[in-house]
Design an enzyme around this catalytic site. Structure first.
Site, PDB file in Angstrom:
ATOM      1  CG  ASP A  62      -6.647 -14.315  22.609  1.00  0.00           C
ATOM      2  OD1 ASP A  62      -5.440 -14.050  22.499  1.00  0.00           O
ATOM      3  OD2 ASP A  62      -7.174 -15.340  22.148  1.00  0.00           O
ATOM      4  CB  THR A  95      -5.467 -14.699  17.007  1.00  0.00           C
ATOM      5  OG1 THR A  95      -5.609 -13.854  18.140  1.00  0.00           O
ATOM      6  CG2 THR A  95      -4.717 -15.952  17.415  1.00  0.00           C
ATOM      7  CB  THR A  96      -6.166  -9.342  16.671  1.00  0.00           C
ATOM      8  OG1 THR A  96      -6.476  -9.902  17.941  1.00  0.00           O
ATOM      9  CG2 THR A  96      -7.161  -8.253  16.339  1.00  0.00           C
ATOM     10  CG  ASP A 387      -1.580 -14.955  23.428  1.00  0.00           C
ATOM     11  OD1 ASP A 387      -2.021 -16.097  23.207  1.00  0.00           O
ATOM     12  OD2 ASP A 387      -2.160 -13.911  23.075  1.00  0.00           O
TER      13      ASP A 387
HETATM   14  P1  ADP Z   1      -2.681 -10.101  18.000  1.00  0.00           P
HETATM   15  O1  ADP Z   1      -3.853 -10.928  18.398  1.00  0.00           O
HETATM   16  O2  ADP Z   1      -2.598  -9.939  16.523  1.00  0.00           O
HETATM   17  O3  ADP Z   1      -1.410 -10.526  18.603  1.00  0.00           O
HETATM   18  P2  ADP Z   1      -2.461  -7.816  19.720  1.00  0.00           P
HETATM   19  O4  ADP Z   1      -3.600  -7.058  20.306  1.00  0.00           O
HETATM   20  O5  ADP Z   1      -1.644  -8.660  20.624  1.00  0.00           O
HETATM   21  O6  ADP Z   1      -3.028  -8.643  18.524  1.00  0.00           O
HETATM   22  O7  ADP Z   1      -1.521  -6.750  19.004  1.00  0.00           O
HETATM   23  C1  ADP Z   1      -0.340  -7.113  18.379  1.00  0.00           C
HETATM   24  C2  ADP Z   1       0.355  -5.925  17.758  1.00  0.00           C
HETATM   25  O8  ADP Z   1       0.620  -4.910  18.729  1.00  0.00           O
HETATM   26  C3  ADP Z   1       1.701  -6.329  17.168  1.00  0.00           C
HETATM   27  O9  ADP Z   1       1.820  -5.738  15.896  1.00  0.00           O
HETATM   28  C4  ADP Z   1       2.710  -5.749  18.165  1.00  0.00           C
HETATM   29  O10 ADP Z   1       3.955  -5.438  17.555  1.00  0.00           O
HETATM   30  C5  ADP Z   1       1.994  -4.525  18.638  1.00  0.00           C
HETATM   31  N1  ADP Z   1       2.451  -4.081  19.966  1.00  0.00           N
HETATM   32  C6  ADP Z   1       2.575  -4.821  21.088  1.00  0.00           C
HETATM   33  N2  ADP Z   1       3.024  -4.062  22.113  1.00  0.00           N
HETATM   34  C7  ADP Z   1       3.154  -2.813  21.647  1.00  0.00           C
HETATM   35  C8  ADP Z   1       3.563  -1.554  22.217  1.00  0.00           C
HETATM   36  N3  ADP Z   1       3.899  -1.460  23.493  1.00  0.00           N
HETATM   37  N4  ADP Z   1       3.559  -0.468  21.419  1.00  0.00           N
HETATM   38  C9  ADP Z   1       3.194  -0.580  20.145  1.00  0.00           C
HETATM   39  N5  ADP Z   1       2.810  -1.712  19.532  1.00  0.00           N
HETATM   40  C10 ADP Z   1       2.785  -2.823  20.264  1.00  0.00           C
HETATM   41 MG    MG Z   2      -0.881 -10.574  20.594  1.00  0.00          MG
END
Ligand code: ADP
Ligand code: MG
Length: 519
Positions: A62, A95-96, A387
């Site tokens: 996270d 957040t990332t 989340d």
């Molecule tokens: P954040 O802290 O920004 O939410 P995450 O590690 O949760 O970071 O990544 C979020 C990103 O990953 C988003 O752009 C989301 O659309 C993408 N994402 C989530 N699940 C999948 C998946 N199964 N395949 C591809 N992209 C995904």
């Molecule tokens: Mg996320």
């Protein structure tokens, strides 16, 4: 008077950095922080192990949690941490993404500064591009009705990549959507009515939704019942003890009879509390103050369950869960003051007891009870579920979801680039740089999935000209396909906030050309 004498306005120990040096220093610091969370982005993102100064270990994916724990001192770097913090507060996810985009905006700005583009031109260009980006997000809002299935997909998307133990994100997403739906009234989600409680010791698949509240306090008396079914609830904001005499007075007791009489008067007062409570038909008392041991005994004799020293927050949650009012006196106690429960069960977990207060469909508060084999699993599960709850809340309240997996960022970049063509002067360069910066998200998703960044970006741009394609995690790697088909959906609010706060932080850093640091 000599007029070439310099004014000394700063103390000896003050450090001052100006102009390009100041900009470079700040930009480098901001970029470094953003870079540190890049590898955790997306479903193929890796976790980080953080060791706190007190030796505690946190394993997480996270962004906000990582940045919060990193103990960052540099003020510009701190601004990136704040981007992810405000993202966490406003929408709970992304957040990332927000930190990584802010880092890229800084990296691109650095190049522009090297090419002699003025900082204010960059700031203007970025702000204009942000407006265009927001319009692009609006144009990507999907037409789907946000039924339970769709909301579950939004929850699942926010949890992929996070460790959830042996419960799958899709199973968790059902619990999450049920929880949010339960506290939604005419389109408004009472997010404060969703509580989380955690206990180590069972597999995370034992995670469940409790329609009501889980209290951590112990019973006021060990002989009190351990379960109640279909009971009436009293929430009391007064102590059940002997009232202090109103006037300070000294009594001199001269005989045993007098002592007995005084003692009996006390007993009668205490017994009266229990009698009043019992006559009102109460089965359970949650008291935010103290209960005298003797009162606890009397209540116990009447088979009434009672808790003392319940915190005010817990009392509030119990009131929402059972419909009981909070009362500060036992005078004129009426049925309307009381709440109701379907059941109360006290269960033992290792050394402590938890009280499950359940009121079924009429409970206005719910609790997700999270289980896991170890402390680390439960903690990361809690972050994942938070989340999930936040994104479903955002989706329900705005009704807006957009395709994930990099599609929205490709769409933003393409729209920003096409508008840039009509912008005159050097500002055009800044607007174009913004488009390139936002594409860091699909590039990173590709990289973390083991794909070639440049090739994938080129393919994605082409595929999204006519259709819709993102980077879909598949087995060890990834493939290009329509994320909507794979149920990868993000709330529009998460993307709006991420781009907005990243732009704000980056432009704030770019504007600074003088750092005056007192030691
Ligand atoms: P954040 O802290 O920004 O939410 P995450 O590690 O949760 O970071 O990544 C979020 C990103 O990953 C988003 O752009 C989301 O659309 C993408 N994402 C989530 N699940 C999948 C998946 N199964 N395949 C591809 N992209 C995904
Ligand atoms: Mg996320």
């Amino acid at each position: 008077m000599a007029h070439n004498q310099p004014f000394i306005i700063l103390g000896d120990s003050t450090q001052r950095t100006q102009g390009r040096d100041a900009q470079s220093m700040n930009i480098a610091a901001g970029k470094a922080v953003a870079e540190s969370v890049r590898t955790t982005l997306g479903p193929r993102g890796m976790d980080k192990m953080l060791v706190t100064s007190s030796g505690d270990v946190i394993i997480t994916n996270d962004g906000a949690t990582i940045l919060k724990q990193m103990d960052i001192e540099h003020p510009a770097a701190q601004m990136i941490v704040e981007v992810s913090e405000s993202q966490e507060e406003e929408v709970g996810d992304g957040t990332t993404t927000a930190a990584v985009i802010a880092g890229q905006l800084l990296a691109k700005a650095e190049k522009l500064l090297e090419d002699d583009v003025h900082p204010t031109t960059i700031v203007e260009g970025y702000s204009e591009a942000n407006q265009i980006a927001q319009e692009a997000i609006t144009s990507h809002i999907l037409n789907e009705t946000l039924d339970d299935k769709t909301l579950q997909k939004v929850a699942t998307t926010s949890m992929t990549g996070k460790g959830t133990g042996d419960v799958s994100p899709s199973e968790l997403s059902k619990i999450i959507v049920d929880a949010v739906k339960h506290v939604t009234k005419s389109g408004k989600v009472n997010r404060d009515d969703i509580h989380l409680q955690t206990r180590v010791g069972a597999s995370s698949s034992a995670t469940e939704l409790v329609k009501g509240f889980i209290l951590e306090s112990e019973r006021a008396h060990e002989h009190m019942p351990k379960s109640v079914s279909k009971g009436k609830v009293l929430i009391l904001d007064m102590d059940l003890e002997i009232r202090d005499p109103e006037v300070d007075a000294e009594f001199t007791i001269t005989s045993v009879d007098q002592l007995t009489a005084a003692f009996e008067a006390e007993e009668a007062e205490l017994r009266d509390y229990a009698d009043t409570i019992s006559k009102a038909g109460v089965n359970v008392v949650f008291c935010t103050e103290d209960i005298d041991n003797r009162v606890a005994g009397f209540l116990s004799d009447k088979d009434i369950l009672a808790f003392e020293d319940v915190s005010s927050d817990d009392a509030k949650a119990l009131s929402r869960a059972t419909g009981a009012m909070r009362v500060a006196t036992l005078h004129n106690l009426s049925n309307e003051d009381l709440g109701t429960v379907d059941s109360i069960e006290i269960q033992k977990f290792n050394d402590d007891e938890l009280t499950f207060v359940e009121a079924g469909s009429k409970a206005e508060a719910v609790t997700v009870f999270l289980r896991g084999g170890t402390e680390h699993i439960v903690d990361e599960l809690e972050r994942a579920v938070s989340d999930g709850l936040d994104v479903v809340t955002a989706a329900v309240e705005s009704g807006e979801v957009v395709p994930g997996a990099g599609v929205i960022e490709i769409g933003i970049a393409s729209r920003v680039r096409s508008v840039a063509a009509s912008i005159e002067g050097r500002k055009q360069l800044a607007v174009e740089a913004f488009a390139d910066a936002v594409e860091v998200i699909p590039r990173t998703l590709a990289e973390n999935a083991g794909l070639d960044q440049i090739d994938t970006l080129v393919d994605l741009r082409a595929a999204n000209d006519s259709g819709r394609a993102g980077i879909i995690a598949k087995g060890e790697s990834g493939e290009l396909d329509d994320p909507v088909k794979h149920g990868i959906l993000d709330p529009a609010a998460v993307k709006r906030e991420a781009i907005d706060s990243a732009t704000e932080a980056a432009t704030m850093i770019i504007r600074i050309d003088d750092i005056i640091a007192a030691s």
